[in-house]
Write a protein that holds these residues in place. Sequence first.
Motif, PDB file in Angstrom:
ATOM      1  N   SER A  84      -4.596  -0.863  -2.911  1.00 49.14           N
ATOM      2  CA  SER A  84      -3.536  -1.805  -2.534  1.00 49.14           C
ATOM      3  C   SER A  84      -3.155  -2.667  -3.736  1.00 49.14           C
TER       4      SER A  84
ATOM      5  N   PHE B 281       0.865  -1.179   0.000  1.00 47.56           N
ATOM      6  CA  PHE B 281       0.000   0.000   0.000  1.00 47.56           C
ATOM      7  C   PHE B 281       0.900   1.227   0.000  1.00 47.56           C
TER       8      PHE B 281
ATOM      9  N   TYR C 201       1.904   5.385  -0.078  1.00 49.47           N
ATOM     10  CA  TYR C 201       1.579   6.745   0.373  1.00 49.47           C
ATOM     11  C   TYR C 201       2.549   7.724  -0.274  1.00 49.47           C
TER      12      TYR C 201
ATOM     13  N   GLN D 256      -1.586  -0.837   5.203  1.00 51.72           N
ATOM     14  CA  GLN D 256      -1.893   0.581   5.441  1.00 51.72           C
ATOM     15  C   GLN D 256      -1.308   1.051   6.767  1.00 51.72           C
ATOM     16  N   LYS D 257      -1.482   0.224   7.808  1.00 50.66           N
ATOM     17  CA  LYS D 257      -1.004   0.589   9.139  1.00 50.66           C
ATOM     18  C   LYS D 257       0.518   0.762   9.165  1.00 50.66           C
TER      19      LYS D 257
ATOM     20  N   PRO E  86      -2.790   8.532   0.328  1.00 48.16           N
ATOM     21  CA  PRO E  86      -2.458   7.282  -0.361  1.00 48.16           C
ATOM     22  C   PRO E  86      -2.459   7.449  -1.873  1.00 48.16           C
TER      23      PRO E  86
ATOM     24  N   GLU F 164       1.307   4.140   7.947  1.00 53.01           N
ATOM     25  CA  GLU F 164       0.977   5.154   8.952  1.00 53.01           C
ATOM     26  C   GLU F 164       2.000   5.158  10.086  1.00 53.01           C
TER      27      GLU F 164
END
Length: 401
Positions: free
Chosen positions: A29, A17, A19, A109-110, A25, A113
């Motif tokens: 994905s 994923f 960014y 995603q996490k 983003p 982040e």
Amino acid sequence: MTPVVGVDVSKSFSVAFSYLKRNEPLGGSLTFQHTNEGFTEFINLLKKTEVAANQKPSIILEPTGHYHLGIMDLLQKNNYNVVLINPLVSKYERYSTLRRVKTDIIDAQKLGEIYYKLELQPVSYQTDELFRIRFSTRTLSMISKNISLLKTRTSGILDIIFPYYKDAFYDSYCKYSIELLKSFPSAKSVLNTDKEEILDRLCFIYNIKDRQAVRVNNKLNQLLEAALKCPIEQDVYDSHVHSLLTLLELIEQYQGQYSSLQKHISESICHRKDYNILLSIPGIGEILAATILSEIGDVNNFDSAKKLVAFAGIEPSVYQSGKFKSSQNKISKRGSHYLRRSLYIAVSSQLRKSSRCDEIRDYYYKKKTEGKHHNVAMIACSNKLLRIIYALLTKQEYYYQ
């Protein structure tokens, strides 16, 4: 702000994923297989991110066993910066929200982040050489454990069919003892065999032509005395003898493989300066030095000795809440247990009288005079030894007292 691509690694496929910057983003994905076609798709995503952000992205992933090594090798060849994050850290961040949802896409995603939240830095790649040595030292550790297990089971059988055999051999698993047990696996087999035949076998095993040699005659007398001590009425079953012979063959094979792999490791790493720096520390031999160095990898990945201690899992845990503060805290044990075990073995060696490492020995007795338990003092010494190793490796200096 640096673009980043979070990658959730699995055995046969991974999810990426991308960014461009924090909370921005780039599309959805990408699920790619660990094949040539899948890796090509992954590289195309990285190039797409690079074009959109005018900057090469960093890649963040978890070191999941050996599954991530193929991706790491791919990224290294394409000159991408990689951030490896401890799975415990990402797990804590994942459960910091009220929602209890877990999918591979959300995990990827996490990771992206977390990269922005914790401001993580890329790691230096370990050389292929250190990777290979680490696999070899871990295999050596596995073989050593198997040998210990086989010896334990063999001792159990000997206690049944030849309980006093150890009186004849200090080391029951040396090559001479194993060869003799193959011929005479029980006390009854010794007593039922002519002395001259046993003597001939001993001469063959020890490669001695003189039947009057003191060594073989002393060993013959010790073997007969051990056999006579055993209960005469004790039954010997064929299953016991068969199991004993099988275990002895396995021990021989493993011992040969251990010696061969040990030699290979020493020859593969002997030219490195950091390896020879570790060898300069009393109590650290060739295999311990190779294990410690390969487990640490690039010492520059650790900003301080404290972080290296945490990586080894020998830092004391802390528990405090309100007015309560725990006074009995165990070590975290959240790092490499291979490194932790090697440090413990090294300290055990340094505490011997024959060791020249007064620094660690004096520190151990200092902790003992403070009323510390032996295990607590040993961990404290392991902590101190690792800090010494960190200082020597970062300064590229040899140990001296």
